[in-house]
Design an enzyme around this catalytic site. Structure first.
Site: not given
Ligand SMILES: *[C@@H]1O[C@H](CO)[C@@H](O)[C@H](O)[C@H]1NC(C)=O
Ligand SMILES: *[C@@H]1O[C@H](CO)[C@@H](O)[C@H](O)[C@H]1NC(C)=O
Ligand SMILES: *[C@@H]1O[C@H](CO)[C@@H](O)[C@H](O)[C@H]1NC(C)=O
Ligand SMILES: *[C@@H]1O[C@H](CO)[C@@H](O)[C@H](O)[C@H]1NC(C)=O
Ligand SMILES: *[C@@H]1O[C@H](CO)[C@@H](O)[C@H](O)[C@H]1NC(C)=O
Length: 430
Positions: A145, A292
């Site tokens: 993140e 992903d």
């Protein structure tokens, strides 16, 4: 199976492409700048353009009023969260009492401000960050993140500042964002010090001291995800190219190569793994959560850095996905060892796939997968976070939409590629 067409060779100014890629990764707001000869009337385009500006400033101004310099605005209570540190900090008491967050939303908005032409506000943000942002805090953060949002935001902000330097009055831009990015990147490096080179998912921003209190923390989990190891190369590669310090790119590339070496004979990867042993924990995977951006970064790394190695990995990985995960226009999950279908669930995160297919040049395939997401959007008004596909019927099982940018990015790419009647503008009509 048809081989995917190879995308055009990278444009010369690769790092300008980096800015665009990184800002696209950081959020969908850039879509507002795409106004071109698309057959829409001028009046309609202006209306949409103003709508985008209005939405951006609504979000940005309220963040600046109620939450800045903390990370995110909580709009209903007009308060804030320090999401980047709170995410991983079960013991919030570790954060200093006067902890102000990392102004994350401001960092993430820098590229949007430039795209929207607000260089004055951009400059104000840059100067504020230069003087006030510090990463020397006792906070356990998620490497993935922090990389995609904070490091990516700083690097794309830096590249855009260099582009517009003649407009930044009195030349106040002295690479401050790059220095911040370097400072942050150097705090990532201890996470990669594992026998496999695969990074820990979590790291304390304070460098490790004699007692190993910081850096990789005591008893830290060794479990991470495929995207956690495979979505670092764009930001860390760009950081190395910009600073001349090769350590960032080398660490991210070593991790990516190790991850790729763990693929099955079907060229599939799993979802979670152990960074110390380099063994898979979860063998089932798909193109959604946990995996992903591994696919996304492979092709974008090829576009950005031009190395054949990324193309070769992507090419094999893409063909395996199309072969084992695809079911008509949809993608389910499968066991990496056997290719057998495991979960028939669709997630909002998968909506990046048509964008990836567009980047690849497979516009026909992108058109088909995009249409399915569009139909779901029309049916529910947004994309549900998760829904089960059962004999062609959709059952949402996680009925929320955390303003994810994936579908906007795919729509934007497809629109740029076709200039067609792409369902671009429905997004701003909600
Ligand atoms: C938070 O902001 C206040 C006011 O600007 C400042 O005095 C303080 O040092 C900051 N705290 C940290 C941990 O940086
Ligand atoms: C730039 O953003 C600031 C803050 O929202 C606003 O006050 C200012 O009017 C904007 N400038 C332009 C040119 O849009
Ligand atoms: C740094 O933060 C303080 C407190 O918010 C502010 O007064 C100061 O203007 C900031 N520095 C810059 C260069 O914006
Ligand atoms: C780490 O694990 C050991 C063994 O379970 C335990 O004794 C120690 O207290 C743990 N340390 C922390 C900081 O939780
Ligand atoms: C996308 O699919 C639609 C049919 O649903 C078709 O009319 C259109 O031509 C396709 N566009 C492209 C670029 O393939």
């Amino acid at each position: 199976m048809r081989s995917p067409p190879r995308p055009r060779r990278p444009v010369p100014a690769r790092l300008v492409a980096a800015a665009v890629l990184l800002s696209a990764l950081a959020g969908g707001a850039a879509a507002g700048a795409a106004i071109a000869g698309d057959g829409y009337g001028r009046g309609r385009r202006l209306y949409m353009r103003n709508k985008v500006l209005e939405m951006f400033y609504h979000a940005y101004d309220n963040y600046m009023t109620y939450a800045f310099p903390h990370d995110e605005l909580k709009p209903l209570t007009k308060s804030f969260t320090d999401s980047l540190s709170e995410l991983g900090n079960l013991n919030l008491e570790h954060l200093p009492n006067d902890y102000n967050g990392s102004a994350l939303t401001l960092v993430e908005s820098l590229s949007s401000l430039v795209v929207l032409g607000n260089l004055t506000e951009f400059e104000r943000g840059v100067l504020w960050l230069s003087e006030n942002l510090t990463f020397d805090v006792d906070a356990r953060i998620n490497l993935f993140e922090c990389n995609i949002r904070l490091l990516g935001g700083l690097i794309s902000g830096h590249i855009l500042a260099k582009e517009h330097i003649s407009h930044l009055k009195d030349g106040p831009y002295q690479d401050q964002l790059l220095h911040l990015a370097e400072n942050l990147g150097s705090r990532f490096l201890p996470a990669f010090e594992t026998p496999t080179g695969l990074p820990y998912a979590w790291i304390n921003l304070k460098p490790c001291n004699y007692f190993f209190q910081y850096g990789v923390m005591e008893n830290e989990t060794t479990e991470t995800s495929t995207s956690g190891c495979g979505s670092l190369i764009l930001e860390m590669g760009a950081l190395s190219r910009l600073t001349g310090d090769s350590r960032y790119e080398a660490a991210a590339l070593r991790a990516l190569r190790k991850l790729w070496s763990m693929r099955s004979s079907l060229n599939l990867v799993g979802t979670t793994l152990d960074v110390l042993t380099g063994k898979w924990i979860e063998y089932s995977s798909g193109i959604g959560a946990g995996v992903d951006s591994f696919y996304e970064y492979l092709i974008k790394a090829y576009v950005l850095f031009g190395s054949e190695e990324y193309w070769d990995m992507f090419h094999s990985a893409y063909l395996a996905v199309q072969k084992y995960f695809r079911h008509g226009p949809w993608y389910h999950e499968a066991d990496m060892r056997t290719g057998e279908a495991t979960h028939w669930q669709l997630t909002s995160l998968q909506a990046f796939w048509p964008g990836l297919q567009t980047l690849l040049g497979d516009v026909a395939a992108a058109n088909i997968s995009h249409r399915e997401f569009y139909n779901v959007w029309q049916r529910f008004g947004v994309l549900p976070e998760r829904y089960l596909l059962d004999f062609g019927m959709l059952h949402p099982t996680e009925k929320y939409y955390p303003l994810r940018p994936e579908f906007a990015e795919s729509t934007f790419y497809l629109y740029q590629a076709t200039k067609g009647d792409y369902r671009l503008f429905f997004i701003v009509q909600i």
